[in-house]
Scaffold this motif. Structure first.
Motif, PDB file in Angstrom:
ATOM      1  N   GLN A  93      -0.545  42.357  13.808  1.00 55.21           N
ATOM      2  CA  GLN A  93      -1.473  42.343  14.772  1.00 55.21           C
ATOM      3  C   GLN A  93      -2.558  41.003  14.260  1.00 55.21           C
ATOM      4  OE1 GLN A  93      -3.215  46.254  14.475  1.00 55.21           O
ATOM      5  NE2 GLN A  93      -4.270  46.077  16.776  1.00 55.21           N
ATOM      6  N   ASP A  94      -2.331  40.649  13.086  1.00 60.05           N
ATOM      7  CA  ASP A  94      -3.407  39.527  12.653  1.00 60.05           C
ATOM      8  C   ASP A  94      -2.779  38.279  12.763  1.00 60.05           C
ATOM      9  OD1 ASP A  94      -5.284  41.328  11.931  1.00 60.05           O
ATOM     10  OD2 ASP A  94      -4.763  41.572   9.642  1.00 60.05           O
ATOM     11  N   ALA A  95      -1.387  38.070  13.122  1.00 61.13           N
ATOM     12  CA  ALA A  95      -0.594  36.731  12.730  1.00 61.13           C
ATOM     13  C   ALA A  95      -0.681  35.985  13.937  1.00 61.13           C
ATOM     14  CB  ALA A  95       0.984  37.176  12.792  1.00 61.13           C
ATOM     15  N   LYS A  96      -0.492  34.795  13.519  1.00 65.00           N
ATOM     16  CA  LYS A  96      -0.477  33.513  14.507  1.00 65.00           C
ATOM     17  C   LYS A  96       0.868  33.031  14.658  1.00 65.00           C
ATOM     18  CE  LYS A  96      -3.141  30.893  12.105  1.00 65.00           C
ATOM     19  NZ  LYS A  96      -3.395  31.970  10.933  1.00 65.00           N
ATOM     20  N   PRO A  97       1.106  32.364  16.050  1.00 64.44           N
ATOM     21  CA  PRO A  97       2.448  31.871  15.998  1.00 64.44           C
ATOM     22  C   PRO A  97       2.745  30.852  14.824  1.00 64.44           C
ATOM     23  CG  PRO A  97       1.293  31.753  18.107  1.00 64.44           C
ATOM     24  CD  PRO A  97       0.102  32.248  17.147  1.00 64.44           C
ATOM     25  N   GLY A  98       3.926  30.884  14.467  1.00 61.39           N
ATOM     26  CA  GLY A  98       4.536  30.284  13.075  1.00 61.39           C
ATOM     27  C   GLY A  98       4.181  30.873  11.671  1.00 61.39           C
ATOM     28  N   ASP A  99       3.390  32.000  11.926  1.00 62.24           N
ATOM     29  CA  ASP A  99       3.020  32.752  10.386  1.00 62.24           C
ATOM     30  C   ASP A  99       4.307  33.193   9.938  1.00 62.24           C
ATOM     31  OD1 ASP A  99       0.431  32.097  10.589  1.00 62.24           O
ATOM     32  OD2 ASP A  99      -0.288  34.434  10.809  1.00 62.24           O
ATOM     33  N   ARG A 100       4.477  33.353   8.682  1.00 63.11           N
ATOM     34  CA  ARG A 100       5.854  33.864   8.212  1.00 63.11           C
ATOM     35  C   ARG A 100       5.292  35.209   7.486  1.00 63.11           C
ATOM     36  NH1 ARG A 100      10.507  30.158   6.453  1.00 63.11           N
ATOM     37  NH2 ARG A 100      11.051  29.382   8.355  1.00 63.11           N
ATOM     38  N   ILE A 101       6.046  36.738   7.872  1.00 64.09           N
ATOM     39  CA  ILE A 101       5.531  37.771   7.213  1.00 64.09           C
ATOM     40  C   ILE A 101       6.817  38.059   6.282  1.00 64.09           C
ATOM     41  CG2 ILE A 101       5.035  40.084   7.640  1.00 64.09           C
ATOM     42  CD1 ILE A 101       3.990  39.209  10.543  1.00 64.09           C
ATOM     43  N   LEU A 102       6.605  38.369   5.120  1.00 61.31           N
ATOM     44  CA  LEU A 102       7.533  39.134   4.316  1.00 61.31           C
ATOM     45  C   LEU A 102       7.258  40.482   3.925  1.00 61.31           C
ATOM     46  CD1 LEU A 102       9.599  37.447   1.423  1.00 61.31           C
ATOM     47  CD2 LEU A 102       8.573  39.621   1.137  1.00 61.31           C
ATOM     48  N   VAL A 103       8.081  41.399   4.112  1.00 67.53           N
ATOM     49  CA  VAL A 103       7.621  42.835   4.026  1.00 67.53           C
ATOM     50  C   VAL A 103       8.541  43.464   2.901  1.00 67.53           C
ATOM     51  CG1 VAL A 103       8.953  43.669   6.007  1.00 67.53           C
ATOM     52  CG2 VAL A 103       7.418  45.165   4.832  1.00 67.53           C
ATOM     53  N   ALA A 104       8.279  44.096   1.972  1.00 68.75           N
ATOM     54  CA  ALA A 104       9.033  44.412   0.643  1.00 68.75           C
ATOM     55  C   ALA A 104       8.821  45.955   0.653  1.00 68.75           C
ATOM     56  CB  ALA A 104       8.786  43.817  -0.412  1.00 68.75           C
TER      57      ALA A 104
ATOM     58  N   ALA B 113      13.862  43.505   1.380  1.00 67.36           N
ATOM     59  CA  ALA B 113      12.854  42.665   1.844  1.00 67.36           C
ATOM     60  C   ALA B 113      13.416  41.858   2.972  1.00 67.36           C
ATOM     61  CB  ALA B 113      13.217  41.516   0.343  1.00 67.36           C
ATOM     62  N   LEU B 114      12.349  41.723   3.867  1.00 64.24           N
ATOM     63  CA  LEU B 114      12.677  41.202   5.320  1.00 64.24           C
ATOM     64  C   LEU B 114      11.659  40.344   5.408  1.00 64.24           C
ATOM     65  CD1 LEU B 114      13.020  44.431   5.608  1.00 64.24           C
ATOM     66  CD2 LEU B 114      14.146  43.384   7.689  1.00 64.24           C
ATOM     67  N   LEU B 115      12.157  38.866   5.949  1.00 63.97           N
ATOM     68  CA  LEU B 115      10.988  37.941   6.128  1.00 63.97           C
ATOM     69  C   LEU B 115      11.303  37.500   7.714  1.00 63.97           C
ATOM     70  CD1 LEU B 115       9.315  35.543   5.289  1.00 63.97           C
ATOM     71  CD2 LEU B 115      11.458  34.099   4.868  1.00 63.97           C
ATOM     72  N   PHE B 116      10.123  37.334   8.379  1.00 63.71           N
ATOM     73  CA  PHE B 116      10.082  37.218   9.581  1.00 63.71           C
ATOM     74  C   PHE B 116       9.249  35.984   9.977  1.00 63.71           C
ATOM     75  CE2 PHE B 116      10.436  41.864   9.362  1.00 63.71           C
ATOM     76  CZ  PHE B 116      11.300  42.042  10.185  1.00 63.71           C
ATOM     77  N   GLU B 117       9.522  35.589  11.210  1.00 65.05           N
ATOM     78  CA  GLU B 117       8.599  34.178  11.627  1.00 65.05           C
ATOM     79  C   GLU B 117       8.042  34.457  13.006  1.00 65.05           C
ATOM     80  OE1 GLU B 117       9.481  29.985  10.861  1.00 65.05           O
ATOM     81  OE2 GLU B 117       9.359  29.796  13.001  1.00 65.05           O
ATOM     82  N   VAL B 118       6.788  34.473  12.983  1.00 66.71           N
ATOM     83  CA  VAL B 118       5.988  34.873  14.199  1.00 66.71           C
ATOM     84  C   VAL B 118       6.099  33.795  15.328  1.00 66.71           C
ATOM     85  CG1 VAL B 118       3.643  35.544  15.171  1.00 66.71           C
ATOM     86  CG2 VAL B 118       4.447  35.994  12.910  1.00 66.71           C
ATOM     87  N   THR B 119       6.302  34.279  16.454  1.00 62.48           N
ATOM     88  CA  THR B 119       6.625  33.372  17.659  1.00 62.48           C
ATOM     89  C   THR B 119       5.329  33.235  18.534  1.00 62.48           C
ATOM     90  OG1 THR B 119       7.191  34.723  19.443  1.00 62.48           O
ATOM     91  CG2 THR B 119       8.906  34.078  17.661  1.00 62.48           C
ATOM     92  N   ASP B 120       5.337  32.310  19.519  1.00 63.13           N
ATOM     93  CA  ASP B 120       4.195  32.060  20.311  1.00 63.13           C
ATOM     94  C   ASP B 120       4.039  33.461  21.309  1.00 63.13           C
ATOM     95  OD1 ASP B 120       4.119  29.399  19.693  1.00 63.13           O
ATOM     96  OD2 ASP B 120       5.185  28.651  21.192  1.00 63.13           O
TER      97      ASP B 120
END
Lengths: 400, 482
Positions: free
Chosen positions: B276-287, B295-302
């Motif tokens: 909800q807070d992220a911008k395109p290109g941000d990388r979110i790691l959830v553990a 552990a899952l790593l995501f990259e936020v898109t446009d």
């Protein structure tokens, strides 16, 4: 076009037990109490009764199902006995069965008896009960007061009435019924109350407080009916005859469809119109001498007086506060105390209302007697504002 | 993994009541003075008619807002507090969401990693899936858990299309490190010493999982912009961030002060919050931690910018009502023997054959729409209710759950038995036609009026304690509180 019931059937005799918390009596005792009075009043023997209709609504609390409890208790001689249940119209439905049997010519004399023994649950208010397998899965968690309380919210919104003003009119309704009940030796509640008692009573279901709710009572009432000719033949004079018997039952329109707004009873409006037509009454506000309506809750009585066409829509508050429906008013309503104070043993209530009309029309209402009444109207309502059964009955002097 | 596959949407739900921790400490501090140090902030508290299933339904509805695909192939429901051991809990959610019967479902449980393990499995499988996780966590009175825990749910829609976030990498470590457990048939968790959990657990197992993830995906810790570490032990997340090499600004609020730790749902709740807070290109790691680490790593898109508006975690946090009545919390969680009165003794048995025949109506709030006259009606009958129509078998399925409604009449009833009196209910009129007598949920005393907009919510109707059966239906809640 059917000719209707008007003046085809006369009341030969009626009986009514003392209503109240009858801790020392079984339902069967109450039935005998009403029947003994009715039989003596009719001046016949039980062997002259040819068919009977037996009304109980919450039979699992007392006598159980079927017509057998009536036949066993009264030792009826192998006659047809039909048990009827139609929510709070149950007593009136028993009466309708007996009246129609006589009118059809199938029998000469028929009995209608209603009974309810509600005070064996261990708690106040109506007994808790299921509504059936599917309904229990989706129906809201509704109590009887909570169901009818919603009328007030919808009525206020529709007519833009302040909550306090509506509550005051509702309070007047209850104060009036307590005044009337105090004069009735058979009534359950015989205490007088004040407007502030009502306004300050504990809340049950907003805006209905304790004194906006009718008594939950034990009691029984009965009627013995026959044709006017037979009644005369038995020596009866000044006959009280049936003028109209109407019942309207919801089919889902209020609950699911259309412009119903929750502030009135669509069924009562239909049943009342048909009853006036059946009885030949064109101006009910002037012609009906007195009412006993289904005042299960104060708000129900208020909106019912509009649904019956006596008060104009949105104006019942004024009529109530003006004392129009008081015992001393133009057209008394609940002159016997009503459900509010006479009490509400469901299966008996419709017959109890007719009992008061019968006493009044026969000039035997004692301290409560109105001067020369001609027509009396009773009304029952069972279910919920959104889906219900509504019965409207008119009785009066034969030939009037 | 293809560019068109990933997280398509997110949703969240928190129960509206927020129990103030200071009232717990005030009630129990005499017995456990240590609680006073934890008496900050508030925790989300399920209403008496909410459980992990109902909250998951609401989070999933939030997730599907404006992005509902024609077909969802799989529903995974994660929780350590599923109401049923043997009845597919996900099947209840699927029926409430009208997902149809051509559906693979899975209840995932047994670990606080259940939510992330479900998500990782769905992502690895590659098809369309809805992953929901919800918890209604129980803790003993005067325990630290009672302070830390919270109730809530989150949901993620996975599939092909225009993903708002793509998976960069994932790694799971499974280690039978028992920092707490709950045995079969036990209502509460049993936990070991926090210092051991921190030093031997979090500080060793989590870095191992993250290290493996970075190595396998060829990414650097410094590229992570949102680190979701659902841990309520003090200073653990900060120490982990430092050890692994995250920027300090990447460490996300664990929401402990706002809703508490929602167990298996919490990693997904924090992920939804980050999205909800992220911008395109941000990388979110959830553990997620619990007998190992996911552990899952995501990259936020446009595409994040085009996601239709939803409540999300921010909306769920804002939909809030302070609760200062600790006794109510105890009563809702069956911790005190209230005298409920004889009216509560009414048998609540459910005829299962009746429920099955009417499951779409009861669980899915599906009524009818007449093909002949267009009339909406609930419940549907064989004949259309319109007196000018009355056509036989003329109605198509009409879900009412997402239709707006207004109050037609109402009351607040203290006579009928309710675990939270007075019972509010009334007739609601749906904007598109049709009406029903509905129980109300999450109503404020004295704030109901005729004409008030309402929204339908999936709730517990009755708890049949005698038979261990939970019966669900829909209730109307004030739309303004959403």
């Amino acid at each position: 076009m059917a000719s209707g019931i008007r003046d085809k059937v006369a009341i030969l005799g009626m009986g009514c037990s003392k209503f109240g918390e009858r801790w020392d009596r079984n339902a069967e005792d109450l039935m005998v109490e009403a029947f003994e009075e009715g039989l003596k009043d009719a001046e016949i023997g039980r062997d002259q009764i040819e068919a009977a209709w037996f009304g109980t609504a919450i039979e699992e609390q007392h006598v159980g199902k079927s017509g057998i409890p009536l036949a066993m208790t009264l030792r009826l001689p192998y006659i047809p006995v039909t048990r009827v249940e139609n929510y709070c119209a149950t007593g009136t439905e028993a009466f309708r069965g007996a009246v129609y049997a006589v009118a059809s010519g199938a029998v000469d004399i028929a009995l209608a008896l209603g009974v309810e023994k509600l005070k064996d649950t261990g708690y106040g208010g109506l007994p808790q009960r299921g509504r059936g397998g599917l309904n229990n899965l989706f129906w809201a968690n509704i109590s009887a007061p909570g169901s009818f309380a919603q009328l007030a919210a919808a009525y206020r919104a529709k007519h833009r009435v302040d909550a306090k003003d509506l509550k005051r009119a509702m309070a007047h309704i209850s104060v009036k019924s307590h005044d009337n009940g105090a004069k009735n030796p058979k009534a359950h509640l015989r205490n007088r109350i004040t407007e502030s008692d009502v306004m300050n009573a504990p809340m049950i279901a907003d805006p209905l407080g304790l004194y906006d709710c009718c008594g939950v009572s034990d009691g029984s009432a009965c009627a013995i009916v026959t044709t006017p000719e037979i009644a005369r033949g038995l020596g009866k004079k000044d006959l009280v005859a049936v003028k109209a018997l109407q019942l309207a039952v919801s089919n889902g329109q209020e609950a699911q469809f259309g412009d119903w707004d929750g502030s009135y009873f669509a069924t009562t409006r239909v049943a009342a119109k048909r009853a006036y037509r059946e009885a030949g009454v064109d101006d009910p506000r002037k012609r009906i001498s007195m009412f006993d309506v289904h005042d299960c809750f104060s708000i129900t009585e208020l909106v019912t007086m509009e649904d019956l066409g006596i008060s104009e829509e949105g104006r019942a508050i004024n009529d109530v506060l003006d004392g129009f429906y008081d015992a001393s008013g133009t057209v008394p309503c609940q002159i016997d105390g009503g459900l509010k104070c006479f009490g509400h043993p469901i299966g008996a209530s419709g017959l109890r209302m007719l009992y008061e009309m019968y006493l009044q029309l026969s000039g035997r209402a004692g301290e409560r007697q109105r001067p020369a009444p001609v027509l009396g109207m009773t009304h029952n309502l069972g279910g919920f504002p959104s889906q219900n059964v509504s019965s409207v009955t008119i009785v009066g002097s034969y030939g009037a | 993994m293809s560019d068109s596959f990933g997280i398509l949407s997110y949703g969240a739900y928190l129960p509206r009541r927020r129990l103030q921790r200071k009232v717990i400490a005030a009630a129990n501090g005499w017995f456990n003075p240590g609680l006073r140090a934890l008496a900050k902030g508030e925790r989300a508290m399920a209403n008496w008619d909410e459980d992990s299933v109902t909250m998951s339904v609401e989070a999933a509805r939030d997730c599907l807002t404006g992005v509902r695909p024609a077909v969802i192939g799989q529903l995974m429901l994660a929780s350590t507090t599923h109401p049923y051991d043997d009845r597919q809990n996900a099947g209840i959610v699927a029926t409430a969401l009208h997902l149809g019967s051509a559906l693979r479902v899975l209840d995932v449980t047994g670990s606080l990693r259940a939510g992330t393990s479900a998500l990782a499995t769905a992502l690895a499988a590659g098809g369309s899936a809805l992953v929901a996780a919800g918890e209604h966590r129980l803790a003993k009175a005067a325990s630290p858990q009672e302070m830390h825990y919270g109730d809530g749910a989150a949901a993620l829609l996975i599939g092909r299309g225009a993903p708002i976030a793509r998976l960069v990498g994932a790694h799971s470590e499974t280690v039978d490190f028992v920092h707490q457990y709950r045995g079969h048939d036990r209502p509460h968790d049993y936990a070991w010493e926090e210092r051991w959990i921190r030093d031997e657990g979090y500080m060793k197992i989590v870095p191992a999982a993250l290290g493996a993830l970075f190595e396998a995906s060829g990414t650097a810790a410094s590229s992570v912009t949102h680190f979701c570490m659902p841990c309520t032990l003090p200073r653990v997340a900060t120490a982990l961030a430092k050890r692994v090499g995250f920027a300090e600004s990447a460490l996300r609020d664990n929401l402990a002060a706002l809703c508490g730790d929602t167990g298996a749902a919490h990693p997904l709740l924090m992920l939804a919050h980050a999205l909800q807070d992220a911008k395109p290109g941000d990388r979110i790691l959830v553990a997620a931690f619990g007998q190992g680490c996911d552990a899952l790593l995501f990259e936020v898109t446009d595409a994040i910018a085009k996601l239709p508006p939803r409540a999300g975690v921010r909306g769920a946090l804002a939909r809030r009502k302070e609760e200062s009545n600790y006794e109510r919390f105890l009563a809702f969680n069956d911790h005190i023997a209230l005298e409920r009165g004889m009216r509560a003794e009414t048998d609540q048995g459910t005829p299962l054959s009746t429920l099955y025949r009417n499951r779409d109506m009861v669980t899915g709030l599906i009524g009818g729409r007449c093909r002949n006259c267009g009339t909406l009606q609930f419940p549907r009958g064989r004949y259309c209710v319109n007196p000018k129509c009355n056509a036989l078998d003329s109605q198509d399925d009409q879900p009412f759950s997402d239709l707006g409604a207004t109050v037609m009449s109402y009351t607040a009833d203290v006579l009928t038995y309710s675990p939270d009196p007075p019972a509010y209910y009334g007739m609601v009129q749906f904007d598109d036609g049709g009406r029903m007598m509905a129980d109300f949920a999450d109503v404020d005393d004295g704030k109901v009026e005729v004409g008030m907009p309402m929204r339908m919510m999936f709730r517990i109707k009755e708890n049949d304690a005698a038979r261990g059966f939970v019966r669900y239906f829909w209730k109307a809640a004030p739309a303004a509180n959403q």
